[in-house]
Structures are given as C-alpha cells and as structure tokens.
Design an enzyme around this catalytic site. Structure first.
Site, PDB file in Angstrom:
ATOM      1  N   SER A   1       0.858  -1.184   0.000  1.00  0.00           N
ATOM      2  CA  SER A   1       0.000   0.000   0.000  1.00  0.00           C
ATOM      3  C   SER A   1       0.892   1.230   0.000  1.00  0.00           C
ATOM      4  CB  SER A   1      -0.898   0.011   1.251  1.00  0.00           C
ATOM      5  OG  SER A   1      -1.833   1.058   1.182  1.00  0.00           O
ATOM      6  N   GLU A   2       0.609   2.181  -0.912  1.00  0.00           N
ATOM      7  CA  GLU A   2       1.559   3.270  -1.138  1.00  0.00           C
ATOM      8  C   GLU A   2       1.736   4.220   0.030  1.00  0.00           C
ATOM      9  OE1 GLU A   2      -1.954   4.720  -3.858  1.00  0.00           O
ATOM     10  OE2 GLU A   2      -1.123   2.795  -3.273  1.00  0.00           O
ATOM     11  N   ASN A   3       0.877   4.126   1.054  1.00  0.00           N
ATOM     12  CA  ASN A   3       1.094   4.954   2.240  1.00  0.00           C
ATOM     13  C   ASN A   3       2.097   4.340   3.204  1.00  0.00           C
ATOM     14  OD1 ASN A   3      -1.058   3.002   2.607  1.00  0.00           O
ATOM     15  ND2 ASN A   3      -1.433   3.916   4.603  1.00  0.00           N
TER      16      ASN A   3
END
Length: 522
Positions: free
Chosen positions: A346-348
C-alpha cells in the site's frame, strides 16, 4: 646519556605530545559537533513551537488522509489567525478535521497536493476561484521533498510524461465563471535509454509540521506504523521543522538503531496535549450473515455482485509470491479472493498488508491507501512515502491494479480529473501506471459502463489521462481484454454475445481465437 640518546628521548616525547594534543582537539571537535547536531529545542507547548510562522509562509504538513496529521499544530494555527498560507500536503483533510480546519477559516491561499477528494469545502473553494491548487503525483511529491532534504536541486522521473503534469494546462486557479485564471506550465523532458522522463525540481518550505510517536529529550524521533507516511521526509527538508509527539523519553531510552529521524533534522518539538487521532474510514470484518442482514435493495445488491465478479476474476491474475499494489475501490476487494501468499503493498507505507480488522483490532495508525483500517501479516514492514514510491517507480512490484473512468484502445488511462467538475487528484496512480516503464504489469478493474450506460472503454480518452499506453489488461464484469497493439477480447460474460459486447463498447477490438467464458473460469 650521550647526545644521540638525548635527542631520541626528546623526539619521542615531542611526538607523543603532538598525538596527545591532536586527540584532545579531535575529542573537543566531536563534542562540539555532537552539541551542534543536538540543536532541537524542547518547547513548553504548541504555541511556543509555532510562534514564528507568519502570513504567507509555505508549510509542509505531514500525514496521509487523517493518519499521522499534526493535529495540535493545525489547531494552534487556526487560533493564531495566520493567513495566505501555502500548504504542501498529500491530502486536504476533511471538512471538520486536519487541514480542513484551516481551509474552513480560509487561511490557505494555495495547496500543493496529490489527492483532495475527501474535502467538499476544498473542492468548492477551488472551483469558485477562492483557492489555488497545484496537483503533484504522490510519488513525485515525496521525491521532490526528499531531493530538497538531500541537497539535490532537480531530478528526472517517468511519472507524468504526456499528461497535464508534463504538458501543462492543468487548472491552478479558476475564475468565478469557471474559466481558468492560472494554469500549470509545461516541464522539460529528456530521453534515457529510449524512454521519456520529466524534469522535476526539489520542493522547499519555510516550516514543516510533523507528527511523531516518540521523541527523546535530544529530539530523536520514532514513528508508528502508517502514521510515518510523509512525516519523516518533510521533517528533513524544511528550513524549520516543528514536531509534535505523543511521548517524550530520556536520552538513551530509544534504541539508537531504531531511531527513524535523528535529532539533527529537528528544530522544535513538544508533547501534544491531546490526540483525537480521528479515523477517516473505519472498516471491520463482517460475516456473510451480517452482510445479508443489511436489507439491501435490488439495485445495491446487483452493484455489489457486479463488483464481486470483477474482483474474483482479477484475483486469478495473482500468483503466490507476487508483490502487488491495489488501488482504491474494486481492487481492494481482490484480497478476499486470492492466496494469503500474495504480498500486498500500500503506497502509504506498508508491505505485507492484511485484511480488515476485527472491531477490537482497529488502529488509527494503521490504514491502507483508501484510508480504511486494515491489519498486517507476519513478515510485514512499514516505511515512509518516499521509500514506498521508490519501490513503485523502481519496478519492484509485479502487478498494480487500479480503477478507471476511461481506458482507450491504445491502453491510455484516465482516472483523476474532470476539469471544472470533479476534483480529486491522481494520488499515487500516476506513479503506479508509470511503473509500467520498469516492468510492473498494470491491470484495470472497473465496471464496463458508467451510470448513464456509456462505455468506459473508448477509442480515445476525452478526460485528462493518468498515463499513456500504460495498461496491460482490462477486467470488467462483461469482458477481459489484453492490450497489445489494440484490444484483444480473451474472455466474455456468459450472458453476452460478441455482437452485443461491441454495441456496449466504444472501442474497436479483435477476438481471440481462444475466446473463453468468464463464468467458466471462475
């Protein structure tokens, strides 16, 4: 003692005196260097920490959605009344929390962000010409900030080539009549190894407002789970970094090899009085019985079933051991139908993302890219946003799955803006689709037609594109297409003929000689 012996003894003593003096000097220099690096000031409260922020300041604000936002600093800025601020933040908060509080009081002149789709106040101010907005892809935003921290004035990235980000023309400010008052400017490009790249400049700020979990009294910082996101890199890049923390411990209590940001980057820090830690989207596991008990009407039930078909078919594209990024919407549903040996990114800032939590497992510091509460699996890891997008751009993912507003027959993708109407932003999508440059496979999962019955698969995108010729596969409830020198139909729904599919698809396609049924594969 003869003259030769005397000379040797004097020479021996002199040499050792020089070494001793040098060691004293080095020790003093080390002590001086250490004292200079520990220049972080422990403030009594938030108002002492932010007192130097003036009208017109440019400010980095950490956080992803509402996770890891410096809520004490934001509340204090609202009370201070400073105005005409330029805020650099991935998101714009929501109407009643985070940066939404500063937007509501109209203290913000300009936002530099990647995604603002959760704040209606922001959209209204932007579309009415009261607020300026510079959209920056999420990974580019993180890297522009990291470049400033590292003393790098500019860099080339594939992200955004042949989009409004590179070509210019994105609305920065509207007039009251919805005409464009200010638009973005074109950016320089260059070819490396036959591929096109966009020149991006480092991004600076007068101040950074940062949220950390713990600090020691020297100012060393530790962040917790996905509350890290943009906070560490912003802390390193600003002229003055202001950090609010949940806990302060004595020097030595934070293991030196577990410190995320050393004190040399911290100018001011303080212990926050309270942390609401509001969760944007609390999502928990639900049993099938609970889902059936929701008394859904026929239309909603059909929509859910349609999305489930798409997600189930998309899950078949994933194999054990793959590293996969999932966009918001239908892609997130894929986790329910694939092996737990697929590793989700997940890019966060998560690698090894797990399913939704049980109600008693909900954690405000653990969310996915859609701002939903999630869990992690054994072997998972957390990292900042700059690291996350290095993983993406570097081609370390096998697959990324995204939703779309439109996909063209050439593989162009549009999913981030309807000029003058829909204001959301590209978030991490532009970086994800341009990972196609590095070998990551891009799969689009979406409903075949929009709410009005129009085809979302088109000859040419009429909306601003997220990426050109970047899509490898399209999966809808009606069909599966490979994109290779045009569209090739490889699977079709049982209830459709090829002729019927052509009528509801606004793009040309050829039919595979090995055409299969979606339902039979499922």
């Amino acid at each position: 003692m003869n003259c030769l012996q005397t000379y040797r003894q004097i020479n021996y003593i002199s040499r050792h005196l020089v070494v001793y003096r040098q060691s004293l000097y080095v020790g003093q220099c080390r002590q001086l260097s250490l004292s200079l690096s520990r220049n972080a000031k422990l403030c009594t409260d938030v108002f002492e920490a932010i007192k130097d922020i003036k009208d017109g300041s440019r400010i980095f604000v950490g956080g992803f959605g509402l996770c890891g936002v410096p809520e004490n600093c934001i509340a204090a800025l609202v009370k201070s009344g400073v105005k005409d601020l330029t805020l650099v933040s991935n998101n714009a908060g929501v109407e009643d929390f985070g940066l939404g509080l500063l937007l509501r009081t109209k203290q913000v002149k300009r936002m530099i962000s990647s995604y603002v789709g959760e704040n209606k106040d922001f959209a209204n101010q932007y579309l009415s010409g009261d607020l300026e907005l510079e959209f920056v892809p999420q990974g580019t935003l993180a890297e522009r900030i990291r470049a400033k921290a590292a003393g790098i004035p500019a860099f080339y990235t594939p992200t955004g080539y042949q989009t409004l980000i590179q070509l210019g023309g994105a609305p920065v400010k509207y007039n009251k009549d919805k005409s464009v008052a200010i638009e973005s400017k074109p950016k320089e490009t260059k070819i490396f190894d036959g591929k096109h790249y966009v020149l991006e400049e480092a991004l600076s700020a007068d101040f950074a407002l940062v949220k950390a979990w713990k600090a020691d009294t020297a100012g060393n910082l530790v962040f917790r789970k996905t509350a890290s996101n943009f906070n560490p890199v912003m802390c390193k890049a600003a002229e003055v970094s202001i950090v609010e923390v949940e806990e302060i411990v004595d020097v030595g209590e934070l293991p030196a090899d577990q410190i995320h940001v050393p004190a040399i980057y911290v100018n001011k820090f303080f212990k926050g009085k309270q942390f609401i830690k509001k969760i944007e989207k609390t999502v928990v596991k639900k049993s099938k019985t609970e889902n059936l008990a929701n008394n859904l009407d026929a239309k909603k039930l059909k929509a859910i079933q349609t999305r489930e078909v798409i997600a189930k078919r998309a899950a078949l594209e994933l194999k054990d051991g793959m590293f996969v990024n999932l966009g918001v919407g239908i892609p997130v549903l894929v986790t329910q139908y694939c092996s737990d040996k697929v590793v989700f990114h997940s890019e966060n800032g998560i690698l090894g993302m797990g399913p939704y939590p049980e109600p008693n497992e909900v954690d405000a510091d653990l969310i996915n890219a859609g701002k939903e509460t999630v869990t992690t699996l054994p072997g998972s890891s957390f990292f900042g946003s700059d690291e996350s997008f290095a993983i993406i751009r570097g081609g370390h993912l096998n697959v990324t799955m995204l939703g779309a507003m439109q996909v063209s027959e050439k593989g162009d993708l549009a999913n981030w803006m309807i000029p003058g109407s829909l204001v959301k932003g590209m978030g991490g999508a532009m970086d994800l689709v341009f990972s196609h440059y590095s070998g990551t496979r891009v799969i689009i999962t979406m409903e075949h037609n929009d709410k009005n019955g129009g085809s979302k698969i088109v000859a040419n995108c009429s909306l601003p594109i997220t990426g050109a010729q970047c899509v490898d596969t399209i999966i809808t409830e009606k069909a599966v297409f490979n994109v290779d020198n045009g569209l090739e139909l490889i699977e079709i729904a049982d209830n459709l003929t090829v002729d019927e599919l052509r009528k509801c698809t606004a793009a040309a396609f050829r039919v595979s000689p090995n055409l299969k049924s979606i339902q039979q594969i499922l």
